[in-house]
Enzyme design. Structure first.
Site, short mmCIF file in Angstrom:
data_model
loop_
_atom_site.label_atom_id
_atom_site.label_comp_id
_atom_site.label_asym_id
_atom_site.label_seq_id
_atom_site.Cartn_x
_atom_site.Cartn_y
_atom_site.Cartn_z
CG ASP A 168 -26.19 8.06 43.73
OD1 ASP A 168 -27.29 8.42 43.36
OD2 ASP A 168 -25.69 8.57 44.71
CG ASP A 218 -28.18 13.93 44.29
OD1 ASP A 218 -27.70 15.46 43.55
OD2 ASP A 218 -29.19 13.86 44.03
#
Length: 225
Positions: free
Chosen positions: A10, A12
């Site tokens: 991922d 963020d």
């Protein structure tokens, strides 16, 4: 031992320190909707698409909008977000993550980005990390966003690796929920209680090392190098 052949990230909150920027952007929208907004709510929205985030915030308000109006809100939200992320520099990478990515690269371990953000490539380029990755999932091609596992399965497809031979890192509940529906080895990052449901859990990216990951994998009869 079973060889783990790829790592899926991922972005963020895992690679980029952009969660505070997302909070500022979402807070601005909350004020226009006349609703209260907290960092805890912001964290719970991590991993959701821009539109799902906007729809969740609209649902919490007493306002109603047409589809076109929701589209316009999404566009304004993204415009403000782009203004803020344009100021990012390599110093805005999460603590220790650059070193961890470099370790994986040194061992020629393929890496892919599975982020709900349509700005993922732009952010990674600002952090000077984009070149380390073999691909970034194009979220506009997805039929279902997180917590559906589709984005992680597409990430595995990019490098031609079976899900059971992938490691996936997340800091959001929606993303980890998606990973847990696959055969991937899950790594949860952060202090949110839900992260402890992962196969391997660290409170901070600064705790991520190849040696530490290898040690945990070995306990599961797996290896990454």
């Amino acid at each position: 031992m079973k060889q783990m052949k790829a790592v899926i990230f991922d972005m963020d909150g895992v690679i980029s320190n952009t969660v505070p920027i997302q909070y500022e952007t979402n807070l601005r929208l909350a004020k226009t909707l006349n609703i209260s907004f907290s960092r805890e709510w912001n964290q719970s929205l991590q991993g959701l698409s821009r539109r799902k985030t906007v729809e969740a915030m609209i649902e919490a308000s007493s306002s109603t909008f047409t589809e076109d109006e929701v589209d316009e809100i999404c566009n304004k939200k993204n415009y403000h977000y782009r203004e803020l992320i344009s100021q990012l520099t390599p110093r805005d990478a999460q603590p220790g993550i650059r070193e961890f990515i470099q370790e994986l690269a040194n061992h020629k371990i393929p890496m892919v980005i599975a982020s709900a953000s349509q700005n993922a490539s732009f952010v990674l380029s600002k952090l000077e990390l984009l070149s380390f990755f073999q691909g970034v999932v194009d979220v506009t091609t997805l039929k279902r966003g997180k917590p559906d596992p589709e984005i992680f399965l597409k990430a595995a497809d990019i490098v031609g690796v079976a899900p059971a031979e992938c490691i996936a890192l997340e800091d959001g509940e929606a993303g980890l929920t998606a990973i847990l529906q696959t055969e991937m080895f899950s790594v949860g990052i952060g202090i949110e209680p839900f992260m402890k449901n992962a196969d391997y859990y660290v409170e901070s990216t600064s705790k991520l090392t190849l040696d530490g990951l290898e040690a945990v994998l070995n306990k599961h009869q797996r290896t990454i190098r």
